[in-house]
Enzyme design. Structure first.
Site, short mmCIF file in Angstrom:
data_model
loop_
_atom_site.label_atom_id
_atom_site.label_comp_id
_atom_site.label_asym_id
_atom_site.label_seq_id
_atom_site.Cartn_x
_atom_site.Cartn_y
_atom_site.Cartn_z
N ASP A 8 1.18 -1.15 -0.04
CA ASP A 8 0.29 -0.45 -0.64
C ASP A 8 0.60 1.34 -0.30
O ASP A 8 2.29 1.27 -0.48
CB ASP A 8 -1.11 -0.20 1.23
CG ASP A 8 -0.12 0.01 2.63
OD1 ASP A 8 1.03 0.20 2.90
OD2 ASP A 8 -1.47 0.08 3.23
N CYS A 65 3.39 -3.35 3.99
CA CYS A 65 2.48 -2.14 3.92
C CYS A 65 3.05 -1.73 5.33
O CYS A 65 4.20 -1.47 5.50
CB CYS A 65 0.57 -2.39 4.60
SG CYS A 65 0.67 -3.33 6.29
N THR A 67 2.87 -1.27 8.93
CA THR A 67 2.82 -2.46 9.81
C THR A 67 3.57 -3.91 9.38
O THR A 67 4.20 -4.26 10.66
CB THR A 67 2.58 -2.35 11.05
OG1 THR A 67 0.76 -3.04 10.62
CG2 THR A 67 2.09 -1.64 11.82
N HIS A 98 9.95 -24.08 9.36
CA HIS A 98 9.14 -23.80 10.68
C HIS A 98 8.44 -24.48 9.84
O HIS A 98 7.47 -24.94 9.76
CB HIS A 98 9.48 -24.18 11.35
CG HIS A 98 10.85 -24.23 12.62
ND1 HIS A 98 10.68 -24.06 14.04
CD2 HIS A 98 12.02 -24.82 12.25
CE1 HIS A 98 12.00 -24.40 14.32
NE2 HIS A 98 12.47 -24.83 13.40
N HIS A 133 7.48 -30.89 11.03
CA HIS A 133 7.02 -29.13 10.77
C HIS A 133 5.90 -29.52 9.55
O HIS A 133 4.61 -28.51 9.58
CB HIS A 133 8.29 -27.46 10.37
CG HIS A 133 8.97 -28.28 11.19
ND1 HIS A 133 8.63 -27.14 12.22
CD2 HIS A 133 10.59 -28.30 11.92
CE1 HIS A 133 9.42 -27.17 13.44
NE2 HIS A 133 10.68 -27.58 12.14
C1 RB5 Z 1 -2.53 2.59 6.63
O1 RB5 Z 1 -1.87 4.18 7.53
C2 RB5 Z 1 -1.39 1.78 7.62
O2 RB5 Z 1 -2.78 1.09 8.36
C3 RB5 Z 1 -1.67 -0.02 7.04
O3 RB5 Z 1 0.06 0.54 6.01
C4 RB5 Z 1 -1.15 -0.49 7.70
O4 RB5 Z 1 0.20 -0.74 8.49
C5 RB5 Z 1 -2.42 -1.72 8.26
O5 RB5 Z 1 -2.16 -2.96 8.69
#
Ligand code: RB5
Length: 145
Positions: A8, A65, A67, A98, A133
């Site tokens: 994203d 993304c 996080t 694993h 595994h």
């Molecule tokens: C975008 O702001 C953020 O929410 C997205 O990139 C991600 O971290 C969501 O899990």
């Protein structure tokens, strides 16, 4: 080797870096977007990469993304997709050894380019160990049914 990659907006910059890094190593990359830093919704791109894998178009997927959490949650809704959020190389090593993960998920807002390169290298060069595994993966497949 062929890899499908998607992000994203929060993962866009790192996705561009990783794409160039893979190509510099002679790895073929299918870039499923996003193609600019404009705000988009991560499930769209998780779906595109997951489907490339389901259709056997590629060997592995990479999703990024902010996080890594939203991409992980979404990709793991797809059958036969095992997406692992790896914030450093050791996680990538065990995700392959694993968990036999087929999508590497990384965090664009938490990881720098060098750490991402090392994490990608480890993921792509580590084989699944099988044995006990495999039994655990089979148990996951039972749950999928
Ligand atoms: C975008 O702001 C953020 O929410 C997205 O990139 C991600 O971290 C969501 O899990």
């Amino acid at each position: 080797m062929k890899i499908s990659i998607g992000s994203d907006h929060a993962g866009f910059e790192l996705k561009e870096h990783v794409k160039k890094y893979l190509e510099s190593k002679g790895i073929e990359v299918v870039d499923e977007g996003t193609y600019s830093p404009d705000s988009v919704d991560y499930p769209v791109f998780a779906g595109k990469v997951a489907k490339d894998l389901q259709n056997k178009m590629v060997d592995y997927g990479i999703l990024i993304c902010g996080t890594g959490l939203g991409m992980s949650i979404t990709a793991n809704k797809f059958k036969n997709i095992y997406a692992a959020l790896c914030l450093y190389p050791t996680m990538a090593k065990y995700a392959r050894m694993h968990n036999n993960a087929n999508i590497l998920v990384m965090a664009g807002r938490l990881m720098g380019p060098t750490l991402a390169e090392e994490t990608v290298d480890t993921f792509l060069s580590t084989n699944f160990e099988g044995g006990r595994h495999q039994r655990r993966i089979d148990e996951i497949k039972e749950i999928e049914k």
